[in-house]
Design an enzyme around this catalytic site. Sequence first.
Site, short mmCIF file in Angstrom:
data_model
loop_
_atom_site.label_atom_id
_atom_site.label_comp_id
_atom_site.label_asym_id
_atom_site.label_seq_id
_atom_site.Cartn_x
_atom_site.Cartn_y
_atom_site.Cartn_z
N ARG A 112 -41.50 43.39 12.29
CA ARG A 112 -42.12 44.16 11.04
C ARG A 112 -42.78 45.21 11.38
O ARG A 112 -43.54 45.48 12.55
CB ARG A 112 -43.04 43.40 10.28
CG ARG A 112 -43.54 43.97 8.93
CD ARG A 112 -42.53 43.41 7.96
NE ARG A 112 -43.28 43.68 6.30
CZ ARG A 112 -42.35 44.24 5.59
NH1 ARG A 112 -41.22 44.36 5.76
NH2 ARG A 112 -42.96 44.25 4.35
N THR A 128 -32.10 46.62 1.99
CA THR A 128 -32.62 45.70 2.91
C THR A 128 -31.27 45.01 3.30
O THR A 128 -30.26 45.22 2.59
CB THR A 128 -33.66 44.44 2.71
OG1 THR A 128 -34.84 45.31 2.18
CG2 THR A 128 -33.86 43.50 3.64
N THR A 135 -34.93 45.94 7.54
CA THR A 135 -35.06 46.86 6.33
C THR A 135 -35.64 48.23 6.68
O THR A 135 -36.32 48.23 7.64
CB THR A 135 -35.84 46.17 5.11
OG1 THR A 135 -35.79 46.90 3.89
CG2 THR A 135 -37.13 45.92 5.65
N ASN A 160 -36.95 49.15 3.87
CA ASN A 160 -37.37 49.09 2.48
C ASN A 160 -36.65 49.68 1.44
O ASN A 160 -35.74 49.00 1.00
CB ASN A 160 -38.89 49.39 2.45
CG ASN A 160 -39.52 49.22 1.29
OD1 ASN A 160 -39.07 48.09 0.65
ND2 ASN A 160 -40.65 49.77 0.68
N SER A 179 -44.11 40.78 3.37
CA SER A 179 -42.76 40.98 3.14
C SER A 179 -42.19 39.70 2.26
O SER A 179 -43.06 38.69 2.16
CB SER A 179 -41.95 40.95 4.25
OG SER A 179 -40.51 40.87 4.25
O1 DON Z 1 -40.05 43.19 3.13
C1 DON Z 1 -39.82 43.16 2.04
O2 DON Z 1 -39.94 42.27 1.37
C2 DON Z 1 -39.14 44.45 1.51
N1 DON Z 1 -39.21 45.53 2.15
C3 DON Z 1 -37.81 44.25 1.03
C4 DON Z 1 -36.97 45.24 0.23
C5 DON Z 1 -35.76 44.70 -0.13
O3 DON Z 1 -35.14 43.46 0.12
C6 DON Z 1 -34.91 45.77 -0.76
N2 DON Z 1 -33.44 45.02 -0.70
N3 DON Z 1 -32.67 45.25 -1.63
#
Ligand code: DON
Length: 606
Positions: free
Chosen positions: A113, A402, A420, A422, A473
């Site tokens: 991360r 993501t 991701t 984000n 997350s």
């Molecule tokens: O880490 C996380 O929870 C977010 N940054 C994830 C973002 C996400 O899944 C967007 N996807 N469609």
Amino acid sequence: MTRLTPATRTTPKTLLSRATTVLIATSLVSIPLLAQQPGLEPTRTQHAMVVSIHHDATDAGVAILKQGGNAVDAAVAVGFALAVVYPAAGNIGGGGFMLIRDKHGKSHFLDYREKAPAAASRDMYLDAQGNVVPGMSLVGYKASGVPGSVAGLAYAQKHYGKLTLAEDMAPSIKLASEGYLLSEEEARALQSKNLTRFPTSTKIFQRDGDFYKEGDTFKQPELAATLIRISKDPDEFYKGAMAKQIADFEKTGGGLITEADLAAYEVKDRKPIKGKYHGYTLITAPPPSSGGIVLVEILNILSTYDLSKLGPGGAETKDRSAAQVHIITEAFRRAYMDRGDYLGDPDFNKLPLKQMAKMKYAAAWRSSIDPAKPTPSASLVRPAGFMPPPPQATPVKESTQTTHFSIVDADGNAVSSTYTLNGGFGSGVTVEGLGFLLNNEMDDFTSKIGVPNVYGLIQGPANSIAPGKRPLSAMTPTIVTTSGHWFKRGKLAYVIGTPGGSTIITTVANDIISTIDNGLNIQQAADAPRFHHQYLPDRLDLEKKFPIPPAEELKAMGYTINRLAVADEKNPGVWGDSELIAIDPKTRELLGGHDSRRSFGKAAGY
Ligand code: DON
């Protein structure tokens, strides 16, 4: 003139008319054609399987497996390939998680991360009056955390792979230098306004305004050169000339990431969260993801219900009965209340994970569920005597891009990985000369205590910004095995995960319930209509394809329904992208379920 989508862009499951060509061309799939129609049957292979959102990335993983790589090598290949062919979320400028379960049953959770730069501070997204500056944590240079993807993928290869990093990266380098064919959906996605704001991104992804079209070959020579450098020495990204290039670029645009931040980045090899559900063992994401512990809490609450009796309601309700959706939603509501109040980076907070996972605690929550009607979130009271007092609640934002991929190799090693930028295309900023996008993961932190955000998702001060801290997350890469004993190892049963921001955890829970309780096959589980509740806002989100009769019943029970019926750029009417594998318990064949909501993904193997 409409251009034909080139054959290599075609997935066997989405275009049956061209499936024969594809099957002959790839000779990867060994099942009757009809069995691959969306919603009918999973993709079936004998030995190994890769499922991802992009057919070229899936092919990269399968090629590496056939070359003698294991599931981790294939995951590294898919991870780097997605950074080329799925720039909205695939990345080397972001971060993520990789859950590995090896053939001996040992599991590892690689946390790569992003981290907040040293110059980050709690109130960095507030103006002089103390108000959140709109977009500041989402768009542009200041939105990025220190990227972890290169370190994470290189760590995975070094510690758990069989081939070399250069071998694992060869397919991605080829895709970047020779290019890949764009479908209409992909060409349209590259027109994102997020990219138009920044000249280095417009140049590469939008040909300076001469937008790419369906059927065009998209080549990324700068990214290819970057990948070649990484394949020779991944440390260069963090400590060498490349680190200096990144830091110099950040400086020109007012970004915070320095050479020292990059040099200080480290991957964490964490212990996964474990849980039990109906004779299965869950191996899943620990903090800094909220995913695993919330998933375990949800399934603990549900574990004594006979969900199969309450639902799924049969074909006419698309396997969604109001009675079952109600009970599952009430479990979501309760677990998300805890998520918001308690979770953050475990390296910065003491988190009550043991308490959250206790069956007695789940039972206490369960006793507050009314089988006939919803409990309003405003009146929900946490059972006394189990948890420490929560820190003061604060809001957090989560957003929209993501990607997840699942892999099993011929030896039974499994990888479940979600990573991701984000938001879609992250911060929108491409690093000059290096050809890759930077994340906007800083937005996963709490910008200001006490201010509700657009998504209404609440979290505690455990997730406020601090130098070197990882934002909370929801990503929930998960592996499910049959429950073993001290003398007998459990057998691999499912590899599961999805994107979707705050909806990730409920989607993973629903995928598990769809297969284990409702008896859907893995393809049907990926395609089943989704529903989501996150405690606040107090509303039940339904995908546009969620069947009308149970939705009406749920409304009559007292739910505020938010049906994502209208599809537009902001609201596609769907969420998530489950990329799933099941193992047939009798034949041990591999069954791939690729989410039919996206047109360019693929499940394949040999
Ligand atoms: O880490 C996380 O929870 C977010 N940054 C994830 C973002 C996400 O899944 C967007 N996807 N469609």
